[in-house]
Design a protein around this motif. Structure first.
Motif, short mmCIF file in Angstrom:
data_model
loop_
_atom_site.label_atom_id
_atom_site.label_comp_id
_atom_site.label_asym_id
_atom_site.label_seq_id
_atom_site.Cartn_x
_atom_site.Cartn_y
_atom_site.Cartn_z
N ALA A 188 48.03 14.96 15.58
CA ALA A 188 48.17 15.52 16.93
C ALA A 188 46.93 16.31 17.34
N VAL A 189 46.29 16.98 16.37
CA VAL A 189 45.12 17.80 16.67
C VAL A 189 43.84 16.98 16.71
N PHE A 190 43.60 16.18 15.66
CA PHE A 190 42.32 15.50 15.54
C PHE A 190 42.36 14.02 15.95
N GLY A 191 43.55 13.50 16.19
CA GLY A 191 43.64 12.09 16.56
C GLY A 191 44.12 11.84 17.96
N SER A 192 44.16 12.89 18.78
CA SER A 192 44.72 12.75 20.13
C SER A 192 43.70 12.74 21.25
N GLU A 196 36.15 17.93 21.94
CA GLU A 196 35.54 18.38 20.70
C GLU A 196 35.13 19.85 20.74
N GLU A 197 34.62 20.31 21.87
CA GLU A 197 34.18 21.70 21.98
C GLU A 197 35.34 22.66 21.74
N LEU A 198 36.51 22.32 22.26
CA LEU A 198 37.68 23.18 22.07
C LEU A 198 38.05 23.24 20.59
N LEU A 199 38.03 22.09 19.90
CA LEU A 199 38.38 22.06 18.49
C LEU A 199 37.40 22.87 17.65
N GLN A 200 36.12 22.80 18.00
CA GLN A 200 35.11 23.58 17.27
C GLN A 200 35.41 25.07 17.39
N SER A 206 32.13 22.71 12.44
CA SER A 206 30.90 22.17 13.03
C SER A 206 31.19 20.81 13.65
N PRO A 207 30.29 20.32 14.53
CA PRO A 207 30.48 18.98 15.09
C PRO A 207 30.62 17.91 14.03
N LYS A 208 29.87 18.04 12.92
CA LYS A 208 29.97 17.06 11.84
C LYS A 208 31.35 17.09 11.19
N MET A 213 36.95 14.74 10.59
CA MET A 213 38.40 14.84 10.77
C MET A 213 38.90 13.80 11.76
N ARG A 214 38.11 13.56 12.80
CA ARG A 214 38.53 12.56 13.80
C ARG A 214 38.52 11.15 13.22
#
Length: 221
Positions: A188-192, A196-200, A206-208, A213-214
């Motif tokens: 739900a978090v990484f596959g939806s 990306e900025e919000l998740l960081q 980090s973006p990497k 995770m994605r």
């Protein structure tokens, strides 16, 4: 107490009662409703409505399911599940329940997830399982449950299981909705597709790391 105050109190009570009723599957209005495959299903925002066939054509086989005799296919986290709902077990239709067989290899996990429309009762058929849930104050209720023990996971709360024994574990879960829903937290978090900025910012990654995770949880990548 004034008449107007009594009316307002009654309206408030009825409104609360109505909300409670709408929070679960509706009560059936007949003994059973075996889906008629000739008519398909009617899609709604919440579930698929399965039209009934004539009750005179129902048979005992409609109320028996034999698909839980052995484990399903295992994933790379050591989990195999067989969810059972009216789509595969016609006799469940309109009865407000569903169930699942979950098998865990040694060390296998059922990742944190929740069912938005159902409470679940998990019965350990065999093995030793670390199981628990987290309430809305982030308090965790968890312990090892063994063969013959039962644990309840309240509706909508995140819960999880892990096999901590020395042999495979099997759990039978019963849910009080024929369409409970299942949201796995990592997916739900990484596959939806959340920005990306919000998740960081939310997780301090980090973006990497976000990309890693994605790729793991987003089937489209």
């Amino acid at each position: 107490m004034s008449t107007m105050l009594l009316v307002l109190l009654l309206i408030s009570t009825l409104h609360l009662h109505a909300n409670l009723i709408l929070a679960s599957d509706p009560d059936p209005v007949q003994d059973f409703c075996i889906p008629n495959p000739e008519f398909g299903s009617v899609k709604t925002a919440r579930l698929s409505i399965l039209p009934c066939k004539n009750s005179s054509t129902a048979t005992t086989d409609d109320f028996v399911f034999s698909g839980l005799k052995s484990a399903g296919n295992f994933s790379d986290i050591g989990l195999a599940t067989i969810p059972v709902n009216p789509t595969v077990f016609p006799g469940l239709n309109t009865l407000g329940m569903s169930f699942v067989r979950a098998d865990l290899k040694v060390g296998g996990i059922n990742p944190p997830h929740f069912h938005p429309r159902a409470t679940e009762i998990a019965y350990v058929v065999q093995g030793r399982v670390y199981a628990g849930f987290v309430d809305s104050s982030n308090r965790v209720f968890a312990r090892v449950i063994e063969q013959g023990e039962v644990m309840v996971f309240p509706r909508g709360l995140v819960h999880f299981q892990m096999n901590v024994g020395r042999e495979p574990a099997t759990i039978f879960g019963s849910l009080n909705s024929q369409n409970p829903g299942n949201q796995k937290i990592p997916s739900a978090v990484f596959g939806s597709g959340i920005k990306e900025e919000l998740l960081q910012k939310a997780f301090g990654l980090s973006p990497k790391q976000i990309g890693t995770m994605r790729r793991r949880f987003d089937p489209k990548i």
